[in-house]
Scaffold this motif. Structure first.
Motif, PDB file in Angstrom:
ATOM      1  N   VAL A   1     -24.404  19.464  14.695  1.00  0.00           N
ATOM      2  CA  VAL A   1     -23.002  20.599  14.147  1.00  0.00           C
ATOM      3  C   VAL A   1     -23.311  21.970  14.775  1.00  0.00           C
ATOM      4  CG1 VAL A   1     -22.353  21.088  12.297  1.00  0.00           C
ATOM      5  CG2 VAL A   1     -22.806  18.101  11.891  1.00  0.00           C
ATOM      6  N   LYS A   2     -22.410  22.776  14.932  1.00  0.00           N
ATOM      7  CA  LYS A   2     -22.641  23.782  15.616  1.00  0.00           C
ATOM      8  C   LYS A   2     -22.163  25.076  14.671  1.00  0.00           C
ATOM      9  CE  LYS A   2     -23.650  27.235  17.686  1.00  0.00           C
ATOM     10  NZ  LYS A   2     -22.301  28.245  18.553  1.00  0.00           N
ATOM     11  N   TRP A   3     -22.797  25.370  13.690  1.00  0.00           N
ATOM     12  CA  TRP A   3     -22.523  27.118  12.968  1.00  0.00           C
ATOM     13  C   TRP A   3     -22.898  27.745  13.855  1.00  0.00           C
ATOM     14  CZ3 TRP A   3     -25.323  26.632   7.951  1.00  0.00           C
ATOM     15  CH2 TRP A   3     -24.891  25.457   7.248  1.00  0.00           C
TER      16      TRP A   3
ATOM     17  N   CYS B   1     -27.272  21.441  26.768  1.00  0.00           N
ATOM     18  CA  CYS B   1     -26.930  20.984  24.766  1.00  0.00           C
ATOM     19  C   CYS B   1     -25.699  22.334  23.905  1.00  0.00           C
ATOM     20  CB  CYS B   1     -28.022  21.304  23.743  1.00  0.00           C
ATOM     21  SG  CYS B   1     -28.834  22.585  23.908  1.00  0.00           S
ATOM     22  N   HIS B   2     -25.404  23.087  24.922  1.00  0.00           N
ATOM     23  CA  HIS B   2     -24.702  24.369  24.598  1.00  0.00           C
ATOM     24  C   HIS B   2     -23.398  24.621  25.535  1.00  0.00           C
ATOM     25  CE1 HIS B   2     -25.249  28.131  21.784  1.00  0.00           C
ATOM     26  NE2 HIS B   2     -23.998  28.177  22.831  1.00  0.00           N
ATOM     27  N   ALA B   3     -22.503  24.087  25.524  1.00  0.00           N
ATOM     28  CA  ALA B   3     -20.855  24.573  25.853  1.00  0.00           C
ATOM     29  C   ALA B   3     -20.502  24.825  25.349  1.00  0.00           C
ATOM     30  CB  ALA B   3     -21.195  23.523  26.933  1.00  0.00           C
ATOM     31  N   HIS B   4     -19.327  25.694  25.401  1.00  0.00           N
ATOM     32  CA  HIS B   4     -17.943  26.100  24.768  1.00  0.00           C
ATOM     33  C   HIS B   4     -16.643  25.589  25.320  1.00  0.00           C
ATOM     34  CE1 HIS B   4     -20.095  28.701  21.795  1.00  0.00           C
ATOM     35  NE2 HIS B   4     -21.083  29.032  23.122  1.00  0.00           N
ATOM     36  N   LEU B   5     -16.155  24.974  24.409  1.00  0.00           N
ATOM     37  CA  LEU B   5     -14.122  25.054  24.431  1.00  0.00           C
ATOM     38  C   LEU B   5     -14.023  25.863  24.912  1.00  0.00           C
ATOM     39  CD1 LEU B   5     -13.589  20.533  23.519  1.00  0.00           C
ATOM     40  CD2 LEU B   5     -13.308  22.355  25.477  1.00  0.00           C
TER      41      LEU B   5
ATOM     42  N   THR C   1     -26.714  26.480  28.622  1.00  0.00           N
ATOM     43  CA  THR C   1     -26.652  27.304  29.339  1.00  0.00           C
ATOM     44  C   THR C   1     -25.409  28.216  28.430  1.00  0.00           C
ATOM     45  OG1 THR C   1     -24.256  26.071  29.339  1.00  0.00           O
ATOM     46  CG2 THR C   1     -26.362  25.893  31.223  1.00  0.00           C
ATOM     47  N   ASP C   2     -24.396  27.811  27.407  1.00  0.00           N
ATOM     48  CA  ASP C   2     -24.256  28.916  26.783  1.00  0.00           C
ATOM     49  C   ASP C   2     -22.247  29.098  27.400  1.00  0.00           C
ATOM     50  OD1 ASP C   2     -22.825  30.176  24.660  1.00  0.00           O
ATOM     51  OD2 ASP C   2     -24.272  32.171  24.401  1.00  0.00           O
ATOM     52  N   TYR C   3     -22.490  28.190  28.470  1.00  0.00           N
ATOM     53  CA  TYR C   3     -20.572  28.605  29.310  1.00  0.00           C
ATOM     54  C   TYR C   3     -20.033  28.523  28.437  1.00  0.00           C
ATOM     55  CZ  TYR C   3     -17.041  27.028  32.471  1.00  0.00           C
ATOM     56  OH  TYR C   3     -15.591  27.200  32.961  1.00  0.00           O
TER      57      TYR C   3
ATOM     58  N   ALA D   1     -30.065  28.831  18.225  1.00  0.00           N
ATOM     59  CA  ALA D   1     -29.488  28.835  20.170  1.00  0.00           C
ATOM     60  C   ALA D   1     -30.344  30.084  19.906  1.00  0.00           C
ATOM     61  CB  ALA D   1     -28.276  29.267  19.556  1.00  0.00           C
ATOM     62  N   HIS D   2     -29.948  30.276  21.422  1.00  0.00           N
ATOM     63  CA  HIS D   2     -30.976  31.052  22.288  1.00  0.00           C
ATOM     64  C   HIS D   2     -32.679  31.521  21.650  1.00  0.00           C
ATOM     65  CE1 HIS D   2     -26.940  31.644  22.479  1.00  0.00           C
ATOM     66  NE2 HIS D   2     -26.123  32.257  21.237  1.00  0.00           N
ATOM     67  N   CYS D   3     -32.794  31.040  21.093  1.00  0.00           N
ATOM     68  CA  CYS D   3     -34.206  31.704  20.645  1.00  0.00           C
ATOM     69  C   CYS D   3     -34.063  33.097  20.077  1.00  0.00           C
ATOM     70  CB  CYS D   3     -35.217  31.136  22.006  1.00  0.00           C
ATOM     71  SG  CYS D   3     -35.605  29.721  22.453  1.00  0.00           S
TER      72      CYS D   3
END
Ligand SMILES: [Zn+2]
Length: 416
Positions: free
Chosen positions: A204-206, A67-71, A344-346, A271-273
């Motif tokens: 939505v990502k902020w 649920c956390h991958a960057h383009l 993953t925060d890829y 994100a990231h706790c």
């Protein structure tokens, strides 16, 4: 961050590189232990390794969404991606170095003229190594805006348009979902949100410090109400931001600032706790003491009022710049697990110095024989590396529940 780029990060980055920033750029190519070699295909002996098999055992891959991958990219492929001139210029060596690192982590560094395309090709390549059904949720990333809702391109380190994330996901729906990014101060914010939801955005990502968003601002209320109406979760950064520079103040990432959204009924994913940094304890006044951001996060997780609405992703929590006690707490707090979501925060897990399996083994949190296997997997597939590592991490007899990885239900809310 251009302004709030922390000196701690500066020192850490320089230390991790083992060289000065100014001299570092030229040296990167000669330091294979720092640069991910980006091997394409996962060799059979790794793909079939017991450590990989056991990581998937007990999971339904079709329920496992990262649920956390960057383009990312640089905008050379018609993507509309824009990155700040500082990120492109060797005259700003730290930002330049960061960009090289992230692009290398995403393995798009040797593709002049087609970096955007290479980044997506690399994603496909990585997905070849994942169990069928597994998906990535790809993040768009909106620009910084001022209080009047005007875009601030000069103060936006990074811009990834919604339309690009949507198109990449649409082209391969069996592998990708997308997450929109809409600045709430924009005049068209609610309309943009509605359009994104209609086009299949899952959240939505902020990133409030970089984008200049104060989550306590009354200007956010109409946005929060739209999120509730559309049943879209808000994935938002909490705690110190280190990866992206931008317009706002670091305190905008204070977890307590998200109470306003929760009180209006928004499902919030921190994100990231909030696993790194310090924030002012606003519950003790605007000039309250600075405490670890994670302490504020824990307070909110333990607040019964937020129980059905506050969630968190476990991306980046294994990075070595985190306090190990925080990671242990997240693993050991089994009562939190139903509210934790795998991410993953890829491309960050592809940055070799950021995560150290050997250190986890030394701490008794990982079996020693897993270390060389994980290190080999990372050279081929940082996403698989992140999944396998988190499936095997343990602390005092506890480990992440399988449900932490099966995040799909949270984003689709369909009983499957
Ligand atoms: Zn991220």
């Amino acid at each position: 961050m251009a302004r709030t780029f922390s000196s701690a990060r500066r020192r850490w980055l320089a230390a991790a590189l083992g060289l000065t920033a100014a001299g570092g750029v030229a040296a990167l190519g000669t330091r294979p232990w720092l640069m991910n070699p980006c091997h394409a295909t996962l060799p059979d002996e790794l793909a079939r390794h017991d450590i990989v098999r056991s990581a998937w055992a007990g999971l339904d891959p079709a329920q496992v969404w990262d649920c956390h991958a960057h383009l990312a990219g640089i905008g050379d492929g018609g993507s509309g991606i824009a990155i700040s001139p500082e990120m492109l210029s060797p005259l700003h060596p730290l930002q330049y170095l960061q960009r090289l690192f992230y692009l290398n982590a995403g393995c798009a560094h040797e593709a002049p003229g087609r970096v955007d395309q290479s980044y997506v090709e690399r994603l496909h390549n990585l997905m070849d190594g994942m169990a069928p059904g597994f998906k990535l949720m790809l993040f768009a990333f909106d620009r910084a805006h001022d209080a009047a809702g005007r875009a601030l391109p000069g103060q936006s380190a990074f811009f990834v348009p919604d339309a690009y994330a949507r198109e990449v996901a649409r082209a391969t729906p069996q592998r990708f979902e997308w997450v929109c990014s809409v600045h709430p101060y924009r005049a068209d914010a609610v309309a943009a949100l509605e359009a994104a939801a209609a086009d299949g955005a899952r959240a939505v990502k902020w990133l409030p410090p970089a984008m200049g968003i104060d989550p306590t601002a009354p200007a956010c209320d109409r946005f929060y109400d739209a999120l509730v109406r559309l049943d879209l979760p808000l994935i938002t950064h909490a705690g110190e931001e280190q990866a992206v520079s931008g317009a706002g103040h670091a305190d905008l990432g204070n977890p307590l600032r998200l109470r306003r959204a929760l009180e209006r009924g928004v499902r919030v994913v921190m994100a990231h706790c909030a696993s790194i940094g310090e924030d002012v304890d606003l519950d003790r006044g605007a000039d309250g003491p600075r405490v670890p951001s994670f302490q504020l996060f824990a307070r909110m997780m333990d607040d019964a009022r937020h129980a059905g609405l506050l969630f968190a992703d476990i991306s980046a929590i294994t990075q070595r710049n985190r306090d190990l006690a925080v990671l242990r707490a997240i693993i050991e707090r089994e009562d939190w697990h139903p509210r934790l979501l795998f991410g993953t925060d890829y491309p960050l897990p592809g940055i070799l110095p950021l995560i150290s399996p050997a250190q986890f083994a030394a701490e008794g949190m990982l079996d020693a024989q897993a270390v060389p296997v994980l290190e080999a997997i990372r050279e081929h597939n940082p996403i698989l590396f992140d999944l396998v590592l988190k499936r095997h991490l343990h602390s005092r007899g506890k480990r992440f529940a399988p449900a932490v990885f099966e995040t799909r239900r949270f984003f689709t809310r369909t009983p499957t």
